[in-house]
Design a protein around this motif. Structure first.
Motif, PDB file in Angstrom:
ATOM      1  N   ARG A 292       0.831  -1.210   0.000  1.00 48.50           N
ATOM      2  CA  ARG A 292       0.000   0.000   0.000  1.00 48.50           C
ATOM      3  C   ARG A 292       0.864   1.258   0.000  1.00 48.50           C
ATOM      4  NH1 ARG A 292      -3.427  -2.883   3.624  1.00 48.50           N
ATOM      5  NH2 ARG A 292      -2.350  -1.914   5.393  1.00 48.50           N
ATOM      6  N   GLU A 294       3.900   1.497  -1.169  1.00 51.22           N
ATOM      7  CA  GLU A 294       4.511   1.618  -2.495  1.00 51.22           C
ATOM      8  C   GLU A 294       3.549   2.284  -3.465  1.00 51.22           C
ATOM      9  OE1 GLU A 294       5.880  -2.161  -3.818  1.00 51.22           O
ATOM     10  OE2 GLU A 294       7.518  -2.276  -2.367  1.00 51.22           O
ATOM     11  N   GLU A 295       2.278   1.882  -3.419  1.00 50.00           N
ATOM     12  CA  GLU A 295       1.273   2.473  -4.289  1.00 50.00           C
ATOM     13  C   GLU A 295       1.081   3.955  -3.981  1.00 50.00           C
ATOM     14  OE1 GLU A 295      -0.476   1.306  -6.943  1.00 50.00           O
ATOM     15  OE2 GLU A 295       0.906  -0.400  -6.803  1.00 50.00           O
ATOM     16  N   ARG A 296       1.093   4.284  -2.700  1.00 50.14           N
ATOM     17  CA  ARG A 296       0.930   5.687  -2.300  1.00 50.14           C
ATOM     18  C   ARG A 296       2.083   6.538  -2.829  1.00 50.14           C
ATOM     19  NH1 ARG A 296       1.973   9.483   1.597  1.00 50.14           N
ATOM     20  NH2 ARG A 296       3.679   8.262   2.484  1.00 50.14           N
ATOM     21  N   GLN A 297       3.308   6.009  -2.712  1.00 51.92           N
ATOM     22  CA  GLN A 297       4.473   6.741  -3.190  1.00 51.92           C
ATOM     23  C   GLN A 297       4.427   6.945  -4.709  1.00 51.92           C
ATOM     24  OE1 GLN A 297       6.783   8.263  -1.418  1.00 51.92           O
ATOM     25  NE2 GLN A 297       5.867   7.557   0.518  1.00 51.92           N
ATOM     26  N   LYS A 298       3.904   5.950  -5.424  1.00 48.87           N
ATOM     27  CA  LYS A 298       3.797   6.063  -6.883  1.00 48.87           C
ATOM     28  C   LYS A 298       2.851   7.205  -7.252  1.00 48.87           C
ATOM     29  CE  LYS A 298       4.718   1.228  -8.081  1.00 48.87           C
ATOM     30  NZ  LYS A 298       4.091  -0.028  -8.629  1.00 48.87           N
ATOM     31  N   LYS A 299       1.758   7.333  -6.511  1.00 51.83           N
ATOM     32  CA  LYS A 299       0.764   8.359  -6.825  1.00 51.83           C
ATOM     33  C   LYS A 299       1.282   9.747  -6.526  1.00 51.83           C
ATOM     34  CE  LYS A 299      -3.213   5.315  -6.068  1.00 51.83           C
ATOM     35  NZ  LYS A 299      -4.390   5.021  -5.224  1.00 51.83           N
ATOM     36  N   LEU A 300       2.243   9.856  -5.595  1.00 54.30           N
ATOM     37  CA  LEU A 300       2.791  11.154  -5.228  1.00 54.30           C
ATOM     38  C   LEU A 300       3.809  11.660  -6.248  1.00 54.30           C
ATOM     39  CD1 LEU A 300       3.301  10.692  -1.383  1.00 54.30           C
ATOM     40  CD2 LEU A 300       1.511  11.994  -2.549  1.00 54.30           C
ATOM     41  N   LYS A 301       4.304  10.744  -7.064  1.00 57.18           N
ATOM     42  CA  LYS A 301       5.329  11.142  -8.038  1.00 57.18           C
ATOM     43  C   LYS A 301       4.694  11.820  -9.269  1.00 57.18           C
ATOM     44  CE  LYS A 301       8.673   7.614  -6.746  1.00 57.18           C
ATOM     45  NZ  LYS A 301       9.454   6.429  -7.174  1.00 57.18           N
TER      46      LYS A 301
END
Length: 301
Positions: A292, A294-301
């Motif tokens: 979860r 990892e997914e959150r960090q992807k969305k922040l990029k």
């Protein structure tokens, strides 16, 4: 020194000191049964030989070795065998997505095909004595033991094979007992373990995998001697009618070792309960959290 006239005999595979097979040898010997202890290198069995047990070389993955052992036992006992304990086994802790099939085949050669070969070749001696086969399985046969898919599959195969073997040998007077072993003290923690490959999807939670490698030695683990005493007691129990065996006589299913009682009880509630418990016990909820994030960090990029 061979068995005395009228003395029962037991052949046990995988008897290297420190494991279940070794403890079973000592317990059967203490109960007055003539023990035939086997190992790939019989030199490690010298102390048992000094106690009066017969020691033989046996590699359950080699047909020639099994045949040579069979002939030696037949000559020793006059063509009969009262109890065969298929204990030799191999651990296999690895995520299902990281397996090497050559490694998997080695595990099945020992844990499954070796059991089948021993039963087939020693059937004549067991039929003569109307004897007993004990196949050492595991709670892993019915438990989703995370990172143990291969081991679980091998022990599941042993339980299914044993159920059918029981019916096939019943007309000949041969009994088949399955030992559903839980966590039992052994040398497993000192063995060289498999490691996660560099690209494994479980590198994220490498610590969980590494703790899982010695789980059986750190969770409700029962001492080897205690497990052996209970199993041998069940093996030597008198015969009772089918419906009463589980409570009074020699059972078809022996449950022993850490977690065995809880797992047996859970079978009355459906597989969802074991799934729920094992998922959290091994720590897979932690992996959910990591993914979860990892997914959150992807969305922040």
């Amino acid at each position: 020194m061979g068995p005395q006239p009228g003395q029962k005999t037991v052949l046990i595979t995988g008897c290297t000191p420190g494991g279940i097979g070794h403890a079973l040898c000592l317990e059967f010997h203490a109960k007055g049964v003539h023990v035939i202890a086997t190992a790939r290198n019989p030199a490690v069995l010298s102390e048992m030989a000094a106690m009066g047990m017969t020691t033989l070389a046996l590699d359950v993955t080699k047909t020639d070795s099994i045949k040579a052992c069979h002939d030696a036992v037949s000559n020793l006992t006059g063509g009969k065998l009262d109890i065969l304990v298929n204990n030799a086994g191999r651990t296999h802790t690895h995520p299902a997505t990281d397996i090497d099939l050559a490694d998997v085949r080695e595990t099945f050669e020992t844990n499954v095909f070796g059991v089948m070969a021993m039963c087939a070749l020693f059937a004549d001696l067991l039929i003569t004595s109307k004897g007993l086969i004990i196949n050492i399985a595991s709670l892993a046969a019915i438990t989703p033991y995370v990172f143990g898919a291969v081991y679980c599959a091998s022990k599941g195969a042993v339980t299914s094979y044993s159920r059918t073997l029981r019916l096939e040998l019943k007309p000949f007077g041969v009994r088949v007992m399955v030992a559903m072993a839980g966590t039992v003290r052994s040398q497993i923690a000192s063995h060289t373990h498999r490691t996660l490959p560099e690209g494994s999807i479980y590198q994220r939670v490498r610590g969980l995998f590494e703790r899982r490698l010695t789980f059986s030695q750190n969770n409700a683990t029962v001492e080897t001697g205690e497990f052996a005493r209970k199993l041998v007691g069940s093996a030597l129990a008198p015969e009772w009618p089918l419906l009463l065996r589980a409570w009074f006589g020699r059972p078809d299913w022996f449950w022993g070792g850490g977690w065995s009682g809880k797992v047996w009880l859970s079978t009355f509630f459906g597989e969802w309960l074991l799934d729920f418990v094992m998922y959290r016990m091994i720590g897979m909820k932690q992996l959910e959290g990591v993914l979860r994030e990892e997914e959150r960090q992807k969305k922040l990029k």
